[in-house]
Design an enzyme around this catalytic site. Structure first.
Site, PDB file in Angstrom:
ATOM      1  NE  ARG A  64      -0.721   1.560   3.859  1.00  0.00           N
ATOM      2  CZ  ARG A  64       0.385   2.225   4.197  1.00  0.00           C
ATOM      3  NH1 ARG A  64       1.517   1.608   4.449  1.00  0.00           N
ATOM      4  NH2 ARG A  64       0.360   3.535   4.266  1.00  0.00           N
ATOM      5  N   GLY A  65       0.242   2.403  -0.103  1.00  0.00           N
ATOM      6  CA  GLY A  65       0.969   3.661  -0.150  1.00  0.00           C
ATOM      7  C   GLY A  65       1.204   4.071  -1.587  1.00  0.00           C
ATOM      8  CB  ALA A  66       0.441   7.211  -3.384  1.00  0.00           C
ATOM      9  NE  ARG A  98      -6.394   0.640  -2.014  1.00  0.00           N
ATOM     10  CZ  ARG A  98      -5.943   1.231  -0.903  1.00  0.00           C
ATOM     11  NH1 ARG A  98      -4.667   1.137  -0.577  1.00  0.00           N
ATOM     12  NH2 ARG A  98      -6.760   1.922  -0.139  1.00  0.00           N
ATOM     13  CD  GLN A 212      -4.190   2.305   7.180  1.00  0.00           C
ATOM     14  OE1 GLN A 212      -4.822   2.785   8.130  1.00  0.00           O
ATOM     15  NE2 GLN A 212      -4.755   2.070   6.005  1.00  0.00           N
ATOM     16  CG  ASP A 253      -3.416   7.719  -1.227  1.00  0.00           C
ATOM     17  OD1 ASP A 253      -2.981   6.581  -1.469  1.00  0.00           O
ATOM     18  OD2 ASP A 253      -3.473   8.186  -0.071  1.00  0.00           O
ATOM     19  CG  ASN A 263      -3.251  11.398   2.679  1.00  0.00           C
ATOM     20  OD1 ASN A 263      -2.536  10.643   2.025  1.00  0.00           O
ATOM     21  ND2 ASN A 263      -3.082  11.578   3.982  1.00  0.00           N
ATOM     22  CE  LYS A 264      -5.760   5.132   4.280  1.00  0.00           C
ATOM     23  NZ  LYS A 264      -6.545   4.048   3.629  1.00  0.00           N
TER      24      LYS A 264
END
Length: 382
Positions: A64-66, A98, A212, A253, A263-264
């Site tokens: 995960r993570g852009a 995603r 996270q 993201d 973003n998250k």
């Protein structure tokens, strides 16, 4: 297919955790991922031998993570090409795994374009596969280099906004080496402040519902020897009110053409709190996260995650009485509906600055973002 194997506790990894790597064992090339769903309880690696396995790893948040999703997407195309699978099908499935993080599609496109370009020049499938792998490796290197430059620019900005050091930084979600080819985005800036003696405290939002921050950012901060404190997301307001936050640093993201930042989920409330309390709200992201084809925040497709992530609580790899390993403990009545967007969008007017590897954008405007992207493209072309 995907196989898993665990590292023993005696295996001492460096601070820069290898979240992803390409390997070529005798049985054929594989993509090896550090399974982030198992952290911090244990370090387990997930071995992907085809694109479907990588798609599942992406959807389950094992990777995960852009920025890292972009790297993974590129390697996924290369994996399909090298192993002789349908490259077009692999690229389509990976790019759609995603929807919100733009880097995933960017990485897939780069490797896929390299593959097609090699074929168009008369190369065979083996040469085209080598071109796709070379593109993935190049993206991996570029992201590592971008991480270092973002850390430099971000630290310089902090020193400009908050002279004298002693920075107390609040961060959200996870933005370190677990999401990057290097040491991360926002976390890399905090890490640079730590290494130069300018970080007084890293405040870590737990980041509900998948934690996270608690599971991953605290894990990275502890390994780096940083002074950090974990807080529940809904405690951030009291932290601001007590004057304990000097700056907010988050990743992104997707950054749209007008400077809106996806973003998250939970990032937007922090931006509102920061504005009210006159605290800088800083976004740190590579230029690959800027999507000039998406006009504004309203145009961002926000991923909706399964409701059980909200209605259940899961402890990573800790078996509990009456539950299966990896299952959840219900915390809401059976049948409860849940609202579970993976991201929210912060408008540009709430963002103090966007830090990229090409420099700092402040104030955040469409013109300034376009200029940074143009500069990055001209450097790449050169």
């Amino acid at each position: 297919m995907a196989d898993q194997y665990a590292h023993s506790g005696d295996d001492k990894r460096p601070t820069e955790i290898p979240a992803i790597r390409w390997e070529e064992p005798p049985e054929g090339p594989v993509l090896v991922l550090l399974d982030q769903t198992r952290l911090p309880a244990e370090e387990v690696e997930l071995v992907c031998t085809d694109a479907p396995a990588l798609v599942e790893a992406i959807r389950s948040l094992a990777v995960r993570g852009a920025p890292l999703l972009g790297i993974a997407g590129a390697y996924g195309v290369a994996l399909a090409a090298v192993r002789g699978f349908d490259v077009d099908e692999a690229a389509a499935s990976l790019a759609g795994a995603r929807p919100t993080a733009v880097n995933l599609a960017v990485g897939v496109r780069r490797a896929h374009s390299a593959y097609e370009a090699a074929l168009a020049k008369g190369g065979d499938v083996r040469q085209a596969a080598a071109a796709a792998l070379a593109a993935a490796r190049q993206l991996h290197r570029e992201d590592a280099e971008a991480s270092g430059r973002m850390a430099e620019h971000g630290l310089a900005l902090l020193d400009e906004l908050l002279p004298g050091g002693g920075h107390r930084i609040l961060t959200h979600c996870n933005t370190g080496s677990l999401v990057s080819g290097g040491e991360g985005t926002a976390f890399a800036v905090a890490l640079a402040a730590h290494r130069t003696g300018r970080l007084r405290r890293l405040w870590v939002d737990e980041t509900r519902p998948l934690l996270q921050g608690a599971r991953l950012t605290a894990y990275e901060a502890a390994r780096s020897g940083m002074a950090y404190t974990l807080l529940t997301d809904n405690a951030a307001g009291s932290l601001f009110a007590s004057g304990e936050v000097d700056a907010v640093l988050i990743g992104a993201d997707r950054i749209t053409a007008d400077g809106s930042v996806a973003n998250k989920v939970g990032s937007y409330p922090l931006a509102v709190l920061a504005r009210y309390h006159h605290v800088p709200f800083i976004v740190v992201a590579p230029v690959t996260t800027v999507d000039l084809d998406t006009a504004d925040g309203a145009s961002v497709e926000v991923e909706q995650r399964p409701g059980h992530e909200v209605t259940e609580v899961t402890a990573p790899q800790v078996p509990m009485l009456g539950t299966e390993a990896g299952g959840g403990i219900p915390v809401a009545p059976l049948g409860t509906q849940a609202y579970n967007p993976a991201f929210d969008v912060t408008p540009a007017e709430l963002v103090t600055a966007i830090v990229t590897e090409e420099g700092v954008v402040s104030p955040v405007t469409a013109e300034a973002l376009a200029e940074v992207c143009a500069r990055s493209h001209s450097v790449a072309a050169g």
